[in-house]
Structures are given as structure tokens and as C-alpha cells.
Design a protein around this motif. Structure first.
Motif, mmCIF file in Angstrom:
data_model
loop_
_atom_site.group_PDB
_atom_site.id
_atom_site.type_symbol
_atom_site.label_atom_id
_atom_site.label_comp_id
_atom_site.label_asym_id
_atom_site.label_seq_id
_atom_site.Cartn_x
_atom_site.Cartn_y
_atom_site.Cartn_z
ATOM 1 N N GLY A 279 0.854 -1.032 0.178
ATOM 2 C CA GLY A 279 0.108 -0.041 0.001
ATOM 3 C C GLY A 279 0.845 1.276 0.056
ATOM 4 N N PRO A 280 1.703 1.422 0.994
ATOM 5 C CA PRO A 280 2.546 2.627 0.921
ATOM 6 C C PRO A 280 3.234 2.948 -0.314
ATOM 7 C CG PRO A 280 2.647 1.603 2.864
ATOM 8 C CD PRO A 280 1.811 0.851 2.182
ATOM 9 N N LEU A 281 3.904 1.791 -0.622
ATOM 10 C CA LEU A 281 4.779 1.747 -1.986
ATOM 11 C C LEU A 281 3.841 2.165 -3.228
ATOM 12 C CD1 LEU A 281 7.212 -1.008 -1.291
ATOM 13 C CD2 LEU A 281 7.850 1.442 -1.233
ATOM 14 N N VAL A 282 2.707 1.600 -3.323
ATOM 15 C CA VAL A 282 2.041 1.663 -4.529
ATOM 16 C C VAL A 282 1.591 3.073 -4.543
ATOM 17 C CG1 VAL A 282 -0.328 0.722 -3.969
ATOM 18 C CG2 VAL A 282 0.801 0.492 -6.191
ATOM 19 N N ASP A 283 1.001 3.742 -3.335
ATOM 20 C CA ASP A 283 0.738 5.145 -3.238
ATOM 21 C C ASP A 283 1.682 6.197 -3.213
ATOM 22 O OD1 ASP A 283 -1.829 4.112 -2.906
ATOM 23 O OD2 ASP A 283 -1.695 3.947 -0.669
ATOM 24 N N ALA A 284 2.913 5.799 -3.228
ATOM 25 C CA ALA A 284 3.913 6.578 -3.284
ATOM 26 C C ALA A 284 4.483 6.346 -4.705
ATOM 27 C CB ALA A 284 5.091 6.341 -2.386
ATOM 28 N N GLY A 285 3.964 5.567 -5.622
ATOM 29 C CA GLY A 285 4.489 5.511 -7.030
ATOM 30 C C GLY A 285 5.758 4.875 -6.863
ATOM 31 N N ARG A 286 6.340 4.015 -6.086
ATOM 32 C CA ARG A 286 7.479 3.198 -6.099
ATOM 33 C C ARG A 286 7.338 2.273 -6.967
ATOM 34 N NH1 ARG A 286 11.186 6.254 -2.591
ATOM 35 N NH2 ARG A 286 12.556 4.850 -3.664
ATOM 36 N N GLN B 228 -1.107 7.011 -11.854
ATOM 37 C CA GLN B 228 -0.424 8.430 -11.488
ATOM 38 C C GLN B 228 -1.580 9.465 -11.291
ATOM 39 O OE1 GLN B 228 2.968 9.108 -10.781
ATOM 40 N NE2 GLN B 228 2.850 6.692 -10.915
ATOM 41 N N ARG B 229 -2.788 9.280 -11.997
ATOM 42 C CA ARG B 229 -3.854 10.179 -11.525
ATOM 43 C C ARG B 229 -4.351 10.133 -10.123
ATOM 44 N NH1 ARG B 229 -5.640 9.668 -17.100
ATOM 45 N NH2 ARG B 229 -6.737 8.020 -16.686
ATOM 46 N N TRP B 230 -4.387 8.702 -9.846
ATOM 47 C CA TRP B 230 -4.955 8.267 -8.609
ATOM 48 C C TRP B 230 -3.901 8.972 -7.445
ATOM 49 C CZ3 TRP B 230 -9.553 7.161 -8.361
ATOM 50 C CH2 TRP B 230 -10.318 6.198 -9.162
ATOM 51 N N ILE B 231 -2.655 8.780 -7.635
ATOM 52 C CA ILE B 231 -1.719 9.455 -6.668
ATOM 53 C C ILE B 231 -1.940 10.852 -6.581
ATOM 54 C CG2 ILE B 231 0.534 9.779 -6.249
ATOM 55 C CD1 ILE B 231 1.284 6.893 -7.364
ATOM 56 N N ALA B 232 -1.956 11.449 -7.757
ATOM 57 C CA ALA B 232 -1.968 12.954 -7.798
ATOM 58 C C ALA B 232 -3.065 13.540 -7.022
ATOM 59 C CB ALA B 232 -2.054 13.694 -9.315
ATOM 60 N N VAL C 219 -9.234 3.920 -0.905
ATOM 61 C CA VAL C 219 -9.914 5.290 -0.510
ATOM 62 C C VAL C 219 -9.080 6.390 -1.600
ATOM 63 C CG1 VAL C 219 -10.238 6.679 1.375
ATOM 64 C CG2 VAL C 219 -9.946 4.438 1.783
ATOM 65 N N THR C 220 -10.106 7.071 -2.057
ATOM 66 C CA THR C 220 -9.454 8.294 -3.027
ATOM 67 C C THR C 220 -10.314 9.220 -2.313
ATOM 68 O OG1 THR C 220 -11.525 7.632 -4.514
ATOM 69 C CG2 THR C 220 -9.656 6.721 -4.892
#
Length: 164
Positions: free
Chosen positions: A33-40, A77-81, A109-110
Motif C-alpha cells: 500500500g505505501p509503496l504503490v501510493d508513493a508511486g515507487r 499516477q492520476r490516483w496518486i495525484a 480510498v480516494t
């Protein structure tokens, strides 16, 4: 050393190894979770074996390269932004030698104009293997919890230490 002491020491080492394996697997799963949400992308892909599979409802990612590309994709990347969280609940892990099965539920969660919303709730079944680099995912199967029979079947299989 007496036979009784040696047997007890062997049993203790075996129990410790199982606990260490379970902890390493939990660390791997909860890093997603943390890695995918950070785009790593590099670190997310490295959670899988080279030929590891991530089978999501609408997407099949058949190796590390595809997983890496998903993290860097325009959609992700849109989800992250916009603000998102892939929150994985506690995992139930069953280790069998150099293979393991784990199961957990997750929420995506968005953030939007109306605040935060749960976009999806998902059943996640993980198959893992011990590698020279540590535990890695060989197959992750994720199905949305929307009433279809497949999703709770994945949860039950994982809780029982079974492959689907």
C-alpha cells in the motif's frame, strides 16, 4: 547434550523460523500500500518474483515488468495525484516450508471534491515463495467484494491456507 534437550532446541528453532517467516511475509504485504501510493514502481515490482502474477478483476499483470508499468501508468499516477490510499487489513499467513499463502482484505480510498470515499473493497489472496532474496509474491489474486461468489471463496481459501 541430551536427546531431550536437542529435540526441544530443534522444536524451538522450527517455531522461531516459522514466526520469522510469517513476520517477513506480513512486512512484504503491508509494504504494498505505501509503496504503490508513493508511486515507487521499482520497489512495488520487487515484491514479486520475476514471473510473478498480479491478477486483478479487470487487469492481468503477468510479470514484474507489467507490475512496474502499472504503477507508472497514467491512470495510476492520476490516483496518486488526486490522493489515494490502498489500505490492506491484517493478513492471515500460512507457511508450508518454502511456500506460503496469505489472505487479507483491502480498501482503496480516494480523495475527490466531496472528500474521501471508499472506491472499492477487495479480497486478496497471496501465494508466496522463499527466494534467495527473501519471500516474494508468486501470485496475487484480487477480486472486488461486490457479492460475486469468487471473492469470499478467495478469502476462505486463504484463511484455510489453500490455493484457489
Amino acid at each position: 547434550m541430551t536427546t531431550d534437550v536437542a529435540a526441544r532446541l530443534d522444536a524451538l528453532e522450527s517455531r522461531l523460523r516459522r514466526l520469522e517467516d510469517e513476520r517477513e511475509i506480513l512486512q512484504l504485504i503491508t509494504a504494498y500500500g505505501p509503496l504503490v501510493d508513493a508511486g515507487r514502481a521499482d520497489e512495488v515490482a520487487a515484491l514479486w518474483t520475476e514471473d510473478g502474477v498480479y491478477d486483478i478483476d479487470e487487469v492481468f499483470l503477468g510479470d514484474q515488468e507489467a507490475i512496474h508499468a502499472m504503477v507508472l501508468s497514467r491512470g495510476h499516477q492520476r490516483w496518486i495525484a488526486g490522493g489515494c490510499s490502498h489500505f490492506l487489513g491484517p493478513a492471515h499467513v500460512t507457511v508450508d516450508g518454502d511456500e506460503a499463502v496469505a489472505v487479507c482484505e483491502s480498501l482503496m480510498v480516494t480523495h475527490g471534491d466531496d472528500g474521501f470515499v471508499v472506491r472499492r473493497a477487495t479480497a486478496n489472496h497471496w501465494q508466496l515463495r522463499r527466494t534467495p532474496a527473501g519471500w516474494r509474491v508468486t501470485v496475487r489474486t484480487s477480486r472486488v467484494l461486490d457479492g460475486r461468489a469468487e471473492s469470499p471463496a478467495l478469502l476462505a481459501a486463504g484463511a484455510l491456507g489453500e490455493r484457489p
